[in-house]
Design a protein around this motif. Structure first.
Motif, mmCIF file in Angstrom:
data_model
loop_
_atom_site.group_PDB
_atom_site.id
_atom_site.type_symbol
_atom_site.label_atom_id
_atom_site.label_comp_id
_atom_site.label_asym_id
_atom_site.label_seq_id
_atom_site.Cartn_x
_atom_site.Cartn_y
_atom_site.Cartn_z
ATOM 1 N N GLU A 1 9.513 7.130 10.192
ATOM 2 C CA GLU A 1 9.384 8.185 9.712
ATOM 3 C C GLU A 1 9.309 7.920 8.063
ATOM 4 O OE1 GLU A 1 12.339 12.057 8.872
ATOM 5 O OE2 GLU A 1 13.325 9.981 9.645
ATOM 6 N N LEU A 2 8.463 8.764 7.427
ATOM 7 C CA LEU A 2 7.995 8.545 6.281
ATOM 8 C C LEU A 2 8.692 9.815 5.298
ATOM 9 C CD1 LEU A 2 4.299 7.403 6.449
ATOM 10 C CD2 LEU A 2 6.137 6.252 6.230
ATOM 11 N N LEU A 3 9.773 9.344 4.556
ATOM 12 C CA LEU A 3 10.498 10.464 3.992
ATOM 13 C C LEU A 3 10.078 11.112 2.849
ATOM 14 C CD1 LEU A 3 14.095 8.603 4.655
ATOM 15 C CD2 LEU A 3 12.891 10.504 6.126
ATOM 16 N N LEU A 4 9.406 10.320 2.011
ATOM 17 C CA LEU A 4 8.711 10.735 0.592
ATOM 18 C C LEU A 4 7.309 11.097 0.643
ATOM 19 C CD1 LEU A 4 10.195 7.572 -1.218
ATOM 20 C CD2 LEU A 4 11.290 9.661 -0.835
ATOM 21 N N ALA A 5 7.027 11.910 -0.503
ATOM 22 C CA ALA A 5 5.906 12.397 -0.667
ATOM 23 C C ALA A 5 4.744 11.028 -0.630
ATOM 24 C CB ALA A 5 5.702 13.241 -2.047
ATOM 25 N N ASP A 6 5.362 10.015 -1.454
ATOM 26 C CA ASP A 6 4.299 8.899 -1.695
ATOM 27 C C ASP A 6 5.262 7.682 -1.145
ATOM 28 O OD1 ASP A 6 2.773 6.785 -2.504
ATOM 29 O OD2 ASP A 6 3.451 6.835 -4.675
ATOM 30 N N ASN A 7 4.956 7.326 -0.114
ATOM 31 C CA ASN A 7 5.370 6.176 0.806
ATOM 32 C C ASN A 7 5.185 4.631 0.392
ATOM 33 O OD1 ASN A 7 7.913 7.480 2.274
ATOM 34 N ND2 ASN A 7 5.744 8.680 2.612
ATOM 35 N N THR A 8 5.877 3.751 -0.028
ATOM 36 C CA THR A 8 5.444 2.385 -0.435
ATOM 37 C C THR A 8 5.626 1.542 0.951
ATOM 38 O OG1 THR A 8 6.067 2.470 -2.834
ATOM 39 C CG2 THR A 8 5.619 0.344 -1.860
ATOM 40 N N ILE A 9 4.401 0.919 1.453
ATOM 41 C CA ILE A 9 4.450 -0.069 2.390
ATOM 42 C C ILE A 9 4.508 -1.518 2.027
ATOM 43 C CG2 ILE A 9 3.458 -0.435 4.885
ATOM 44 C CD1 ILE A 9 4.490 2.270 4.550
ATOM 45 N N ASP A 10 5.415 -2.288 2.228
ATOM 46 C CA ASP A 10 5.173 -3.610 1.865
ATOM 47 C C ASP A 10 5.294 -4.702 3.106
ATOM 48 O OD1 ASP A 10 5.031 -3.509 -0.849
ATOM 49 O OD2 ASP A 10 7.203 -3.260 -0.827
ATOM 50 N N SER B 1 0.855 -1.194 0.073
ATOM 51 C CA SER B 1 0.296 -0.026 -0.102
ATOM 52 C C SER B 1 0.895 1.261 -0.010
ATOM 53 C CB SER B 1 -0.910 0.055 1.277
ATOM 54 O OG SER B 1 -1.977 1.024 1.018
ATOM 55 N N HIS B 2 0.267 2.421 -0.030
ATOM 56 C CA HIS B 2 0.970 3.600 0.068
ATOM 57 C C HIS B 2 0.517 4.599 0.853
ATOM 58 C CE1 HIS B 2 2.996 2.770 -3.735
ATOM 59 N NE2 HIS B 2 1.842 1.884 -4.101
ATOM 60 N N MET B 3 1.209 5.553 1.566
ATOM 61 C CA MET B 3 0.917 6.496 2.444
ATOM 62 C C MET B 3 1.661 7.911 2.040
ATOM 63 S SD MET B 3 1.246 4.677 6.262
ATOM 64 C CE MET B 3 0.174 3.227 6.811
ATOM 65 N N ARG B 4 0.975 8.837 2.360
ATOM 66 C CA ARG B 4 1.642 10.117 1.941
ATOM 67 C C ARG B 4 2.263 10.454 2.788
ATOM 68 N NH1 ARG B 4 -3.024 14.456 0.856
ATOM 69 N NH2 ARG B 4 -3.918 13.478 2.856
ATOM 70 N N GLY B 5 3.344 11.268 2.487
ATOM 71 C CA GLY B 5 4.442 12.103 3.588
ATOM 72 C C GLY B 5 4.789 13.351 2.951
#
Length: 565
Positions: free
Chosen positions: A411-420, A367-371
């Motif tokens: 920490e979520l460093l990117l604007a679009d973070n991939t969670i696996d 999935s993806h999370m905003r950062g």
């Protein structure tokens, strides 16, 4: 001795050794999930060719006892029940439940249609069949047991039927059925156990359906061996009573692939069984006679008047230490998802394996999370059984089912973070009243900051049945795990039995020529080698594949002539 744990090319060798020990009958369970892996899809070839196994036993002069379940225990995934049962509405296993019995009826029609002509009443070797298995350790539904009996007889089974349970009143009260012969299972104190059975059904023959000469092994639990002479003394007390006895196991073999079960212990922890099903048996995993074999053979010469003691004991199989080979190619899992899963599932939720039609192996949730965010709290709800979290491709944390806290802060460093999140199915509970629901994967979801469920998932079911499309590349540096590694074993002469050791790995799975040998878990033990029977090998080049989940420090693996279990 279970046909499904022995390579079919070796059935005759094992059966001849059983006969040469002084036994006149072979017993086998029948795992429903092997024969009906998908609902309505039946398999009776190769390792599942029960007809050929029974016919071969009869040809060699042996009787056969069949234990068709539908539940078998046997340290086998979900006790032999197929996982697709969990997707049927209103399903309750092992009781008078219409959806369950309808599924059993269809399976029994397929199975028993193949076996009824092999009964002794029709000139074949089958002399008896069991109803259910150790039911008194699960339930007490006599209507259910009676309906199973009717399904057997209604499908043409006319040899004697029996039940088997632990040798106490509680087990016998729950698992026996009026009008059906009862037997008991035990490993020690035979006189007390047989006395209890005799009290329960006076005047009927005494039978120990499982005399436990050893026990199944679990990861992280040391292997406890039983003294051969002490076990032989126990066996003689059974024989001296004139009781029948089945050795569990005479030969355990191997739980190849992902088919091992597990236990839910009194403290609530999950404890899966290892790949080897040696069980300190009379023949070891490679089919070689042990000290118990010759101790027991002396007893059968004494108590079996029909035993031809002139029968030669077949020799142990030839073993070869092929030595060390180098794994020369690698394919990182996350980069190869599309090569081993053609159709990912898109769902708002973290669907379980079973709900996606998957039975075994692994599942990866993406999935993806905003950062960017300085910190986020993620809580996995009830992962079954091991979960590995990766954020933007970097391993972050591992969880196991037995932990109490499944939370990580990152920490979520990117604007679009991939969670696996990679989840491993380590085998379903195979015994006791905890069996009812054993779904695998992330069974309830992912919570963000103790606030809400995270929705929107791309899910990759990974049964790992075909790795032929993996994008293997030559190794120049160690791959990021989880990763597949591949090499070749060159055999110049006729193949011989051997044992594979991934000595630099931590936890994973091995294949030889595409055949799944099973799991290794060097961080826990007690098993450190995987049995490779000679029929899986060929003269010339043999493909060796390893899926390492956690960490591998060197790309060499070793083939030895001795097991480490």
């Amino acid at each position: 001795m279970h046909y499904f744990r022995i390579h079919p090319d070796l059935w005759e060798d094992r059966l001849l050794k059983l006969k040469a020990c002084g036994l006149n009958t072979v017993e086998t369970y029948v795992p429903w999930n092997l024969h009906e892996p998908k609902q309505g899809v039946f398999e009776f070839s190769g390792f599942a060719d029960i007809q050929s196994y029974i016919e071969l036993a009869g040809k060699l002069g042996l009787n056969v006892i069949v234990r068709p379940g539908p539940y078998i225990c046997s340290e086998w995934d979900w006790g032999g029940l197929p996982s697709w049962l969990m997707t049927i509405p209103d399903m309750r296993i092992r009781c008078d439940n219409e959806p369950f019995l309808n599924a059993v009826e269809r399976f029994f029609a397929e199975l028993l249609g193949r076996l009824k002509s092999l009964q002794s009443t029709h000139g074949g070797p089958i002399i008896a069949m069991q109803i259910e298995n150790e039911y008194g350790s699960y339930g007490s539904d006599k209507v259910y047991l009676a309906k199973l009996r009717s399904l057997l007889t209604g499908n043409g089974i006319d040899v004697p039927l029996f039940t088997s349970d632990g040798a106490t009143q509680t087990y016998l009260d729950g698992g026996t059925l009026d009008g059906t012969w009862a037997t008991v299972n035990f490993g020690t104190d035979p006189d007390a156990s047989l006395d209890e059975l005799e009290k329960y059904q006076p005047g009927l023959p005494l039978m120990c359906t499982e005399f436990w000469s050893g026990q199944g092994m679990r990861w992280g639990v040391s292997h406890r061996l039983r003294d051969p002479k002490a076990v032989a003394q126990c066996l003689e007390r059974i024989l001296a009573r004139g009781a029948g006895v089945n050795l569990y196991m005479f030969h355990g073999g191997t739980t190849f692939g992902f088919m091992n079960g597990g236990l839910l212990l009194p403290d609530g922890s999950f404890s899966p069984f290892i790949t080897s099903y040696d069980t300190d048996a009379v023949l070891n995993e490679a089919g070689d006679p042990t000290e118990k074999y010759f101790e027991f053979r002396k007893l059968f010469a004494k108590y079996n008047p029909d035993f031809d003691t002139g029968l030669a004991v077949p020799p142990a199989s030839a073993k070869k230490a092929y030595g060390e080979i180098r794994l020369t190619h690698a394919a990182e899992l996350i980069a190869n998802l599309g090569h081993i899963c053609d159709h990912p599932v898109h769902s708002p939720n973290t669907d379980c394996m079973e709900d996606m039609g998957q039975s075994y192996g692994f599942v990866l949730y993406r999935s993806h999370m905003r950062g960017p965010r300085k910190t986020v709290k993620l809580t996995i709800l009830r992962p079954h059984d091991s979960a590995y979290v990766f954020i933007n491709g970097v391993f972050t944390k591992k969880f196991t089912r037995n932990e109490s806290d499944f939370t990580l802060h990152s920490e979520l460093l990117l604007a679009d973070n991939t969670i696996d999140i990679l989840v491993e199915n380590m085998g379903r509970v195979n015994f006791g009243h905890h069996m009812q629901a054993e779904k695998k994967g992330i069974t309830q979801g992912l919570i963000v900051n103790d606030t809400h469920y995270h929705h929107g998932w791309e899910i990759y079911p990974l049964e790992m049945k075909d790795m032929s499309r993996l994008g293997y590349k030559p190794l120049d540096t160690m791959p990021r795990t989880p990763a597949f590694l591949k090499g070749e074993l060159i055999i110049e002469d006729a193949p011989q039995d051997t044992f594979l050791k991934v000595q630099h790995g931590t936890k994973g799975v091995c294949w030889i020529n595409g055949f799944n040998l099973g799991r290794y878990w060097n961080a826990l033990g007690p098993q450190f080698t995987l049995y490779v029977p000679a029929p899986l090998l060929r003269k010339g080049a043999n493909t060796v594949e390893v899926f390492e989940i956690e960490n591998i420090s060197d790309t060499s693996v070793r083939f030895t002539c001795k097991p480490e279990v």
